[in-house]
Scaffold this active site. Structure first.
Site, PDB file in Angstrom:
ATOM      1  N   LYS A   1       0.924  -1.155   0.030  1.00 23.83           N
ATOM      2  CA  LYS A   1       0.042  -0.057   0.107  1.00 23.83           C
ATOM      3  C   LYS A   1       0.959   1.299   0.049  1.00 23.83           C
ATOM      4  CE  LYS A   1      -4.614   0.692   2.439  1.00 23.83           C
ATOM      5  NZ  LYS A   1      -5.186   0.511   3.617  1.00 23.83           N
TER       6      LYS A   1
HETATM    7  O1  G3P Z   1      -7.700   1.335   5.795  1.00 24.42           O
HETATM    8  C1  G3P Z   1      -8.181   2.299   5.023  1.00 24.42           C
HETATM    9  C2  G3P Z   1      -9.643   3.036   5.245  1.00 24.42           C
HETATM   10  O2  G3P Z   1     -10.342   2.029   5.142  1.00 24.42           O
HETATM   11  C3  G3P Z   1      -9.271   3.837   6.499  1.00 24.42           C
HETATM   12  O3  G3P Z   1     -10.571   4.124   6.623  1.00 24.42           O
HETATM   13  O4  G3P Z   1     -12.139   4.573   8.789  1.00 24.42           O
HETATM   14  O5  G3P Z   1      -9.818   5.406   8.888  1.00 24.42           O
HETATM   15  O6  G3P Z   1     -11.395   6.414   7.491  1.00 24.42           O
HETATM   16  P1  G3P Z   1     -10.981   5.239   8.107  1.00 24.42           P
END
Ligand code: G3P
Length: 217
Positions: A83
């Protein structure tokens, strides 16, 4: 639609893998910090647990170090997807790793222009963050629709990995638009099967069956 689980907690992955609904896992530095575990160890454990891709994010922000980190992460297991953030250094890293056959998930995407760059850089996945756009009063789902339209215009192979999912509606809407993958927090996965009318109907079936006095076995 593939379901990836957005967590670095082994127990949560094991629990959901038993449902047969886990097609992959995504992690990020915040989820790793929350797990309290050594990054390389937990990625190795998740990769051994999971058939599909497991996203492991580089920590560096410069191309040279990102590339070194990415190669080290990719070497952990064949199903590790590296990533990288959507920056020019991240896109350069994506290009080199993708050309070498390493799956790359380009993350922290908040515009269709960024998603266009990721596809041109050979990304395997693009991770547009729905919830974080909603959090500032923008329409995160519109970004998914825009990326779907642009990718279809040029038949890009990059898969749309709907991310930053906060609720069941995000999953439903992303599926309607045609996102290839949704990475879903474990608590939201568990809510996907819930509906009050299902509960009510099942209770009625159970009660009426009991009245028959019969048994199937
Ligand atoms: O892991 C990537 C993404 O899904 C993170 O989302 O919940 O931290 O906005 P969030």
């Amino acid at each position: 639609m593939k379901f990836f689980i957005d967590t670095a907690e082994i127990a949560e992955i094991r629990d959901l893998a038993a449902t047969g609904m886990v097609d992959g896992v995504t992690t990020n530095p915040s989820l790793i910090a929350k797990s309290g575990r050594k990054f390389l160890d937990v990625i190795a454990e998740i990769a051994a647990l999971t058939e599909g891709h497991v996203s492991a994010e580089v920590a560096a922000t410069d191309f040279e170090t990102m590339l070194k980190e990415g190669k080290k992460l990719a070497a952990i297991a064949s199903n590790v997807a590296v990533k990288v953030p959507l920056t020019w250094d991240g896109l350069k890293t994506c290009r080199v790793l993708s050309d070498a056959g390493t799956p790359v998930n380009v993350t922290l995407c908040f515009s269709s222009a960024q998603a266009l760059l990721a596809a041109k850089a050979g990304a395997t996945y693009i991770s547009p963050f729905i919830g974080r756009l909603d959090d500032i009063g923008l329409e995160g789902m519109e970004l998914i629709a825009d990326i779907r339209e642009i990718y279809d215009n040029y038949r890009f192979k990059t898969q749309i990995l709907a991310a930053s999912i906060r609720n069941v509606n995000h999953v439903q809407q992303a599926a309607k638009i045609g996102a290839d993958v949704a990475t879903i927090p474990p608590n939201v996965v568990k809510l996907l099967a819930n509906h009050p009318l299902t509960d009510k109907g099942l209770a009625a079936f159970v009660a009426d069956w009991a009245k028959t006095g019969q048994s199937i076995l």
